[in-house]
Design a protein around this motif. Structure first.
Motif, PDB file in Angstrom:
ATOM      1  N   CYS A  58       0.833  -1.209   0.000  1.00  0.00           N
ATOM      2  CA  CYS A  58       0.000   0.000   0.000  1.00  0.00           C
ATOM      3  C   CYS A  58       0.865   1.255   0.000  1.00  0.00           C
ATOM      4  O   CYS A  58       0.512   2.266  -0.627  1.00  0.00           O
ATOM      5  CB  CYS A  58      -0.938   0.002   1.207  1.00  0.00           C
ATOM      6  N   THR A  59       2.005   1.191   0.685  1.00  0.00           N
ATOM      7  CA  THR A  59       2.908   2.337   0.719  1.00  0.00           C
ATOM      8  C   THR A  59       3.559   2.552  -0.634  1.00  0.00           C
ATOM      9  O   THR A  59       3.638   3.685  -1.139  1.00  0.00           O
ATOM     10  CB  THR A  59       3.986   2.135   1.794  1.00  0.00           C
ATOM     11  N   PHE A 100       2.516   1.931  -3.546  1.00  0.00           N
ATOM     12  CA  PHE A 100       1.611   2.452  -4.569  1.00  0.00           C
ATOM     13  C   PHE A 100       0.683   3.537  -4.042  1.00  0.00           C
ATOM     14  O   PHE A 100      -0.222   3.985  -4.753  1.00  0.00           O
ATOM     15  CB  PHE A 100       0.833   1.293  -5.190  1.00  0.00           C
ATOM     16  N   GLU A 101       0.907   3.947  -2.773  1.00  0.00           N
ATOM     17  CA  GLU A 101       0.170   5.050  -2.155  1.00  0.00           C
ATOM     18  C   GLU A 101      -1.335   4.870  -2.281  1.00  0.00           C
ATOM     19  O   GLU A 101      -2.057   5.753  -2.748  1.00  0.00           O
ATOM     20  CB  GLU A 101       0.618   6.389  -2.763  1.00  0.00           C
ATOM     21  N   VAL A 102      -1.805   3.702  -1.847  1.00  0.00           N
ATOM     22  CA  VAL A 102      -3.228   3.374  -1.946  1.00  0.00           C
ATOM     23  C   VAL A 102      -3.774   2.944  -0.595  1.00  0.00           C
ATOM     24  O   VAL A 102      -3.033   2.496   0.296  1.00  0.00           O
ATOM     25  CB  VAL A 102      -3.483   2.244  -2.979  1.00  0.00           C
ATOM     26  N   GLN A 103      -5.078   3.082  -0.441  1.00  0.00           N
ATOM     27  CA  GLN A 103      -5.770   2.556   0.732  1.00  0.00           C
ATOM     28  C   GLN A 103      -5.860   1.036   0.625  1.00  0.00           C
ATOM     29  O   GLN A 103      -5.746   0.453  -0.458  1.00  0.00           O
ATOM     30  CB  GLN A 103      -7.176   3.155   0.814  1.00  0.00           C
ATOM     31  N   MET A 104      -6.109   0.397   1.756  1.00  0.00           N
ATOM     32  CA  MET A 104      -6.177  -1.062   1.769  1.00  0.00           C
ATOM     33  C   MET A 104      -7.297  -1.577   0.874  1.00  0.00           C
ATOM     34  O   MET A 104      -7.148  -2.579   0.171  1.00  0.00           O
ATOM     35  CB  MET A 104      -6.338  -1.553   3.212  1.00  0.00           C
ATOM     36  N   GLY A 105      -8.432  -0.888   0.881  1.00  0.00           N
ATOM     37  CA  GLY A 105      -9.543  -1.293   0.032  1.00  0.00           C
ATOM     38  C   GLY A 105      -9.245  -1.143  -1.444  1.00  0.00           C
ATOM     39  O   GLY A 105      -9.725  -1.925  -2.272  1.00  0.00           O
ATOM     40  N   GLN A 106      -8.442  -0.137  -1.784  1.00  0.00           N
ATOM     41  CA  GLN A 106      -8.052   0.052  -3.175  1.00  0.00           C
ATOM     42  C   GLN A 106      -7.086  -1.042  -3.616  1.00  0.00           C
ATOM     43  O   GLN A 106      -7.183  -1.564  -4.734  1.00  0.00           O
ATOM     44  CB  GLN A 106      -7.410   1.437  -3.343  1.00  0.00           C
ATOM     45  N   PHE A 107      -6.159  -1.408  -2.741  1.00  0.00           N
ATOM     46  CA  PHE A 107      -5.201  -2.469  -3.061  1.00  0.00           C
ATOM     47  C   PHE A 107      -5.911  -3.785  -3.357  1.00  0.00           C
ATOM     48  O   PHE A 107      -5.623  -4.460  -4.356  1.00  0.00           O
ATOM     49  CB  PHE A 107      -4.222  -2.649  -1.890  1.00  0.00           C
ATOM     50  N   ILE A 108      -6.878  -4.160  -2.517  1.00  0.00           N
ATOM     51  CA  ILE A 108      -7.502  -5.475  -2.662  1.00  0.00           C
ATOM     52  C   ILE A 108      -8.436  -5.530  -3.871  1.00  0.00           C
ATOM     53  O   ILE A 108      -8.838  -6.624  -4.301  1.00  0.00           O
ATOM     54  CB  ILE A 108      -8.244  -5.883  -1.365  1.00  0.00           C
ATOM     55  N   GLN A 109      -8.780  -4.389  -4.461  1.00  0.00           N
ATOM     56  CA  GLN A 109      -9.601  -4.400  -5.681  1.00  0.00           C
ATOM     57  C   GLN A 109      -8.831  -4.930  -6.885  1.00  0.00           C
ATOM     58  O   GLN A 109      -9.435  -5.386  -7.857  1.00  0.00           O
ATOM     59  CB  GLN A 109     -10.113  -2.989  -5.985  1.00  0.00           C
ATOM     60  N   TYR A 110      -7.505  -4.880  -6.818  1.00  0.00           N
ATOM     61  CA  TYR A 110      -6.709  -5.409  -7.932  1.00  0.00           C
ATOM     62  C   TYR A 110      -6.851  -6.928  -7.953  1.00  0.00           C
ATOM     63  O   TYR A 110      -6.591  -7.589  -6.946  1.00  0.00           O
ATOM     64  CB  TYR A 110      -5.246  -5.013  -7.770  1.00  0.00           C
ATOM     65  N   MET A 113       2.806   2.433   7.732  1.00  0.00           N
ATOM     66  CA  MET A 113       4.004   2.695   6.942  1.00  0.00           C
ATOM     67  C   MET A 113       3.742   3.815   5.939  1.00  0.00           C
ATOM     68  O   MET A 113       4.582   4.692   5.733  1.00  0.00           O
ATOM     69  CB  MET A 113       4.487   1.433   6.218  1.00  0.00           C
ATOM     70  N   TYR A 114       2.564   3.786   5.321  1.00  0.00           N
ATOM     71  CA  TYR A 114       2.211   4.857   4.381  1.00  0.00           C
ATOM     72  C   TYR A 114       2.072   6.188   5.115  1.00  0.00           C
ATOM     73  O   TYR A 114       2.472   7.236   4.592  1.00  0.00           O
ATOM     74  CB  TYR A 114       0.910   4.544   3.646  1.00  0.00           C
ATOM     75  N   GLN A 115       1.494   6.154   6.316  1.00  0.00           N
ATOM     76  CA  GLN A 115       1.346   7.391   7.074  1.00  0.00           C
ATOM     77  C   GLN A 115       2.698   8.032   7.336  1.00  0.00           C
ATOM     78  O   GLN A 115       2.855   9.259   7.233  1.00  0.00           O
ATOM     79  CB  GLN A 115       0.608   7.116   8.384  1.00  0.00           C
ATOM     80  N   ASP A 116       3.701   7.206   7.672  1.00  0.00           N
ATOM     81  CA  ASP A 116       5.054   7.739   7.865  1.00  0.00           C
ATOM     82  C   ASP A 116       5.606   8.289   6.555  1.00  0.00           C
ATOM     83  O   ASP A 116       6.136   9.400   6.506  1.00  0.00           O
ATOM     84  CB  ASP A 116       5.990   6.632   8.391  1.00  0.00           C
ATOM     85  N   PHE A 117       5.477   7.501   5.491  1.00  0.00           N
ATOM     86  CA  PHE A 117       6.021   7.916   4.195  1.00  0.00           C
ATOM     87  C   PHE A 117       5.387   9.218   3.718  1.00  0.00           C
ATOM     88  O   PHE A 117       6.076  10.136   3.260  1.00  0.00           O
ATOM     89  CB  PHE A 117       5.797   6.811   3.158  1.00  0.00           C
ATOM     90  N   SER A 118       4.067   9.320   3.837  1.00  0.00           N
ATOM     91  CA  SER A 118       3.358  10.486   3.313  1.00  0.00           C
ATOM     92  C   SER A 118       3.701  11.763   4.071  1.00  0.00           C
ATOM     93  O   SER A 118       3.522  12.866   3.545  1.00  0.00           O
ATOM     94  CB  SER A 118       1.840  10.244   3.360  1.00  0.00           C
ATOM     95  N   ARG A 123       8.542  10.992   6.762  1.00  0.00           N
ATOM     96  CA  ARG A 123       9.353  10.269   7.743  1.00  0.00           C
ATOM     97  C   ARG A 123       9.901   8.981   7.134  1.00  0.00           C
ATOM     98  O   ARG A 123       9.338   8.437   6.186  1.00  0.00           O
ATOM     99  CB  ARG A 123       8.524   9.946   8.986  1.00  0.00           C
ATOM    100  N   ASP A 124      10.978   8.463   7.717  1.00  0.00           N
ATOM    101  CA  ASP A 124      11.484   7.160   7.306  1.00  0.00           C
ATOM    102  C   ASP A 124      10.469   6.080   7.679  1.00  0.00           C
ATOM    103  O   ASP A 124       9.744   6.200   8.676  1.00  0.00           O
ATOM    104  CB  ASP A 124      12.814   6.858   8.001  1.00  0.00           C
ATOM    105  N   THR A 125      10.428   5.023   6.881  1.00  0.00           N
ATOM    106  CA  THR A 125       9.510   3.914   7.160  1.00  0.00           C
ATOM    107  C   THR A 125      10.218   2.820   7.950  1.00  0.00           C
ATOM    108  O   THR A 125      11.448   2.835   8.112  1.00  0.00           O
ATOM    109  CB  THR A 125       8.980   3.304   5.854  1.00  0.00           C
ATOM    110  N   GLU A 126       9.426   1.853   8.421  1.00  0.00           N
ATOM    111  CA  GLU A 126       9.955   0.723   9.184  1.00  0.00           C
ATOM    112  C   GLU A 126      10.186  -0.507   8.304  1.00  0.00           C
ATOM    113  O   GLU A 126      10.240  -1.625   8.807  1.00  0.00           O
ATOM    114  CB  GLU A 126       8.987   0.366  10.324  1.00  0.00           C
ATOM    115  N   VAL A 127      10.347  -0.318   7.002  1.00  0.00           N
ATOM    116  CA  VAL A 127      10.451  -1.456   6.094  1.00  0.00           C
ATOM    117  C   VAL A 127      11.630  -2.370   6.439  1.00  0.00           C
ATOM    118  O   VAL A 127      11.555  -3.587   6.253  1.00  0.00           O
ATOM    119  CB  VAL A 127      10.528  -0.976   4.627  1.00  0.00           C
ATOM    120  N   ASP A 128      12.720  -1.813   6.981  1.00  0.00           N
ATOM    121  CA  ASP A 128      13.871  -2.651   7.341  1.00  0.00           C
ATOM    122  C   ASP A 128      13.543  -3.600   8.490  1.00  0.00           C
ATOM    123  O   ASP A 128      14.201  -4.639   8.637  1.00  0.00           O
ATOM    124  CB  ASP A 128      15.064  -1.778   7.742  1.00  0.00           C
ATOM    125  N   TYR A 129      12.552  -3.254   9.297  1.00  0.00           N
ATOM    126  CA  TYR A 129      12.180  -4.064  10.455  1.00  0.00           C
ATOM    127  C   TYR A 129      11.024  -5.016  10.124  1.00  0.00           C
ATOM    128  O   TYR A 129      10.596  -5.787  10.986  1.00  0.00           O
ATOM    129  CB  TYR A 129      11.791  -3.171  11.628  1.00  0.00           C
TER     130      TYR A 129
END
Length: 318
Positions: free
Chosen positions: A205-206, A208-218, A268-273, A276-282
Motif C-alpha cells: 500500500c505504501t 503504490f500510495e493506496v488505501q487497503m480497500g483500493q489495493f484489494i480491488q486489484y 508505513m504509508y502514514q510515515d512515508f506520506s 518520515r522514514d519507514t519501518e520497512v527494514d524491520y
C-alpha cells in the motif's frame, strides 16, 4: 493496575485511552515530541474520533520523561523502531524505570524486544501484536479506525512460560478496555505472524500510495500476497519458526482485513506520506535478513525493501 504509555502516538493513544475509559484504570503518557505535549496541554487533552466521526476531547495526563515521578505497574511501549533505542536511553536516564515493573509492547516489525530486554527483566516482558488501525492526524488529535469492539490483539510472555498473576491482570485490563486480547503460547511465532502480514499490506500500500480497500480491488492482489507469504514462510520454517496461521489463512486475512478497513492507509504509508522514514527494514528487511541467515534468499522481499527506500530517496526531487 496502573499503566504508563511510552509514546503518545496513534497506538499509544488508543491503548491508553481505551484502558482509561473502558477499564477504569489510571494511565499516564510519556512523550518526547514537544508539539504533541504542548498541544495536549494547551487544549486540555487529546481529541479522539472514530472513523472520522464524533470528535471529542479526552483529558489525559502527559509528561516529558524528565518530569515524571509516577510508578506504573506496567509500561506499554509504542514507538517507531528507529526511535526506540534513543527513547529507552532517555527514559532510563530520567529514572522512570524500576525493577518491579513489567513492560508490554505491540510495535510493528521485529527487533524491539532485544532493545527492551536491556532495561527490563526477561520474566517481566510481555510481547504483543495488534490488528488495530489508528491514525494520528496531528499533535493531540487521533482517529480510531474500525467499529467499536473490532479490535483484536495477541500477547505472550517473552519467557514463553505460562502467564503469571501480573500478566493475567494485564490481560483482564486489556479485555475490559475492549482491545480484544488473545493469549498465545510462543511470542516469536505470534509476532512473525503479524510481521509477514504487514510485509504485504503495509509495504505494498505504501509503494503504490493506496488505501487497503483500493489495493484489494486489484484482481492479482491475493496472488501478490501469496508470493510474499511463500517467501516469508520458507524463511521462517528454515529458522524453526512456525506461525500461528497457515499460508492460506494469511492470504485470506489480507483479503478480509483490506475489505474491513477499506479506507485505511497503513502506518508505513502514514510515515512515508509525512516525509518520515519507514519501518520497512524491520518488516520485509527483517524477513530477508532471517532468510539469508538460514541460506535462503527472499528475492521479492529484498526487492520491495529497495523499492521503498528508492521512493523515500526520490522525495528529494519533488
Amino acid at each position: 493496575m496502573k499503566y504508563g504509555i511510552i509514546g503518545a502516538g496513534a497506538m499509544g493513544y488508543r491503548y491508553g485511552i481505551l484502558l482509561q475509559e473502558n477499564a477504569g484504570v489510571q494511565v499516564d503518557f510519556i512523550e518526547t515530541w514537544k508539539p504533541n505535549i504542548e498541544k495536549v496541554r494547551e487544549q486540555g487533552g487529546v481529541y479522539v474520533s472514530r472513523d472520522h466521526e464524533n470528535k471529542h476531547l479526552v483529558p489525559i495526563n502527559i509528561f516529558y520523561p524528565e518530569e515524571y515521578k509516577g510508578h506504573p505497574d506496567v509500561w506499554i511501549i509504542f514507538k517507531k523502531q528507529m526511535q526506540l533505542k534513543e527513547e529507552m536511553k532517555r527514559d532510563s536516564e530520567a529514572g522512570i524505570f524500576h525493577d518491579d515493573q513489567y513492560v508490554f509492547s505491540a510495535m510493528n516489525g521485529m527487533g524491539h524486544f532485544e532493545v527492551i530486554e536491556k532495561y527490563f527483566d526477561k520474566d517481566k516482558i510481555v510481547c504483543g501484536t495488534a490488528m488495530i488501525a489508528t491514525v494520528l492526524n496531528g499533535p493531540g488529535d487521533v482517529d480510531f479506525m474500525g467499529p467499536v469492539n473490532s479490535e483484536v490483539m495477541h500477547l505472550a510472555p517473552y519467557n514463553n512460560k505460562k502467564p503469571d498473576e501480573t500478566v493475567k491482570a494485564l490481560f483482564d485490563d486489556l479485555k475490559a478496555a475492549k482491545l480484544g486480547p488473545v493469549v498465545s503460547n510462543n511470542w516469536v511465532n505470534m509476532c512473525m505472524t503479524k510481521v509477514v502480514f504487514n510485509a504485504v499490506v503495509n509495504t505494498l500500500c505504501t509503494m503504490f500510495e493506496v488505501q487497503m480497500g483500493q489495493f484489494i480491488q486489484y484482481p492479482k492482489a491475493p496472488e501478490m500476497a501469496r508470493q510474499l507469504f511463500n517467501e516469508s514462510f520458507d524463511a521462517c520454517e528454515r529458522a524453526g519458526i512456525y506461525m500461528d496461521e497457515t499460508r492460506d489463512e494469511q492470504v485470506q486475512s489480507v483479503i478480509d482485513t483490506c475489505h474491513t478497513l477499506k479506507y485505511h492507509y497503513p502506518s508505513m504509508y502514514q510515515d512515508f506520506s509525512k516525509g518520515r522514514d519507514t519501518e520497512v527494514d524491520y518488516i520485509n528487511g527483517y524477513i530477508a535478513k532471517l532468510g539469508r541467515e538460514h541460506d535462503y534468499i527472499c528475492r521479492t522481499h529484498e526487492f520491495v525493501v529497495n523499492q521503498v527506500h528508492l521512493v523515500e530517496q526520490m522525495r528529494q526531487f519533488k
